[in-house]
Design an enzyme around this catalytic site. Structure first.
Site, short mmCIF file in Angstrom:
data_model
loop_
_atom_site.label_atom_id
_atom_site.label_comp_id
_atom_site.label_asym_id
_atom_site.label_seq_id
_atom_site.Cartn_x
_atom_site.Cartn_y
_atom_site.Cartn_z
CG HIS A 82 -1.71 1.26 1.35
ND1 HIS A 82 -2.87 1.43 0.62
CD2 HIS A 82 -1.53 2.40 2.04
CE1 HIS A 82 -3.37 2.63 0.88
NE2 HIS A 82 -2.58 3.24 1.74
CG ASP A 161 -12.26 3.78 5.48
OD1 ASP A 161 -11.84 4.55 6.36
OD2 ASP A 161 -11.93 3.88 4.29
NE ARG A 168 -10.70 10.16 9.62
CZ ARG A 168 -9.78 9.49 8.89
NH1 ARG A 168 -10.11 8.38 8.26
NH2 ARG A 168 -8.55 9.92 8.80
CB SER A 183 -8.95 5.16 7.36
OG SER A 183 -9.25 5.35 6.01
CE LYS A 187 -9.10 2.52 3.02
NZ LYS A 187 -9.29 3.93 2.78
N1 URA Z 1 -5.97 7.31 3.18
C1 URA Z 1 -7.00 6.58 3.67
O1 URA Z 1 -7.44 5.61 3.07
N2 URA Z 1 -7.55 6.98 4.84
C2 URA Z 1 -7.12 8.04 5.54
O2 URA Z 1 -7.64 8.32 6.59
C3 URA Z 1 -6.04 8.77 5.01
C4 URA Z 1 -5.48 8.38 3.83
#
Ligand code: URA
Length: 434
Positions: A82, A161, A168, A183, A187
């Protein structure tokens, strides 16, 4: 259990229990908890933080709020990567075939670009015929056949999320480290890989602007991944200038192909890719990083990684004959050259500004529904540290839908600064957290 009491407990700085975290994640995802309650809780988390244990529970609850990929058929060899996002970041296109050619399995759920940052799905879609919308069984079948498959994350990957991130965004709670960690990692957990390598970018074009913040984020993501039973390492890399020579979708694919063919290794992109790929191989094969690095370098130099790339793209429906002539593949209708307005060394290059300049050509989206021109983008001829004379070509700008490049040129120039003295070179890889 009442959401009011959970908010009050976090307001007083106390750690929440598994049951409390489960209650609010489930309740909010199902629509039983109102936005105003969730906003107050997010702000309390933002101000008072969360322990690694709380964050690990939150991450798991967010991951299991939707579909979780089951990669058990690939044993312990599944590995994911990632990136926290950057400009010119085409590392997935290079790394995934490298590690798959060494027997690891990469089943990757990727995203699209937004704003100044690019996305792997847009890059893949610039290849004629290449599909990124496979049904789950087809996605797994491609991975079984060639060790590698990439598709878009469906709507039901970590839906908690999606809802929490949208809230947020409008409640000034995006910058909270436990909320960012949960977050991103929710994923990754839903993606199912046993090993995960995180590329945490720092610099002008990145989400994290300082080494201190990047280290904290990286350490917390590694801990939370481990607490959830995954092998994780994080590499902190430079995003003070774009990664590699090109920004823009087909241009970045062409650059990745050149690298896999053994060309254009001098831009820093090769070093970042080899570092990340070595971490992935070391984690998923439980071997030392130096041993993994030798394998990674060998699979690029003997052509196996490029063969794997061609096999993968063909299985995703892409026409690989386009890679025989990379200039024709990445060519566009309009092309202009930006000349240097000054003599001197290029001292700095604001990656975010350069990403915006490429976006203005059609290479990226300002809002989610914008159309992308796959041929749009910029080829850097001069980069940070290079000496230029006034009138030297700095960069080539390409597009097929925007004929006037003057605004992009202006944005690009605003992103550069020139000096008389050769600037000190910045590290490409700052730190590795294992
Ligand atoms: N990328 C994400 O997927 N979530 C966040 O909170 C910040 C960056």
């Amino acid at each position: 259990m009442r959401i009011y009491d959970i908010i009050d407990k976090k307001r007083r700085g106390l750690a929440l229990t598994q049951q409390e975290i489960d209650f609010f994640v489930r309740g909010y995802t199902a629509g039983d908890i109102a936005d105003y309650h969730m906003s107050a809780l997010l702000m309390a988390i933002c101000i008072n933080g969360m322990t690694d244990e709380e964050t690990a529970i939150l991450t798991e609850k967010m991951a299991s709020s939707g579909d979780m990929l089951d990669l058990s058929r690939f044993g312990d060899g599944s590995v994911d990567k990632h990136s926290t996002g950057g400009v010119g970041d085409k590392t997935t296109l290079v790394i995934a075939p490298i590690v798959a050619s060494l027997g690891c399995t990469v089943c990757k759920l990727s995203g699209r670009g937004l704003g100044h940052t690019g996305g792997t799905l847009d890059k893949l879609e610039s290849i004629p015929g290449c599909r990124i919308d496979h049904a789950p069984e087809e996605f797994m079948k491609i991975a079984s056949l060639c060790g590698l498959s990439v598709c878009g994350a469906g709507a039901n990957i970590a839906p908690a999320d999606k809802k929490m991130y949208a809230l947020r965004d409008v409640t000034a709670t995006v910058s909270s480290i436990p909320l960012i960690v949960s977050s991103i990692m929710s994923k990754k957990l839903a993606g199912g890989a046993k090993s995960i390598v995180l590329d945490v970018k720092i610099g002008s074009g990145a989400f994290m602007k300082t080494l201190e913040d990047a280290k904290e984020l990286a350490n917390r993501m590694v801990s939370v991944g481990r607490l959830n039973g995954r092998r994780v390492s994080a590499v902190i890399t430079n995003m003070d200038y774009p990664l590699g020579y090109c920004i823009g979708n087909s241009l970045e694919v062409a650059e990745a192909v050149s690298l896999l063919k053994g060309e254009k290794r001098d831009s820093g992109l090769y070093e970042v890719c080899v570092t990340l790929a070595s971490e992935m191989v070391a984690l998923s094969k439980s071997m030392s990083v130096s041993e993994a690095r030798s394998l990674v370098e060998e699979t690029v130099s003997n052509g196996n990684a490029y063969k794997k790339f061609l096999e993968w793209i063909s299985l995703q429906g892409g026409d690989v004959s386009v890679f025989d002539d990379l200039d024709a593949f990445s060519g566009a209708k309009y092309q202009t050259t930006l000349l240097s307005p000054a003599d001197g060394f290029i001292a700095s290059a604001d990656a975010e500004g350069m990403g915006i300049s490429a976006m203005m050509l059609g290479a990226g989206r300002q809002s989610k529904d914008d159309h992308i021109d796959p041929t749009a983008g910029v080829i850097q001829l001069k980069r940070v540290g290079d000496r230029v004379e006034k009138g030297d070509p700095l960069a080539i700008f390409r597009s097929s839908s925007v004929p006037d490049h003057s605004h992009s040129h202006a944005r690009w120039l605003q992103s550069l600064s020139f000096t008389e003295e050769q600037p000190p070179s910045l590290p490409l890889v700052y730190e590795i957290i294992r």
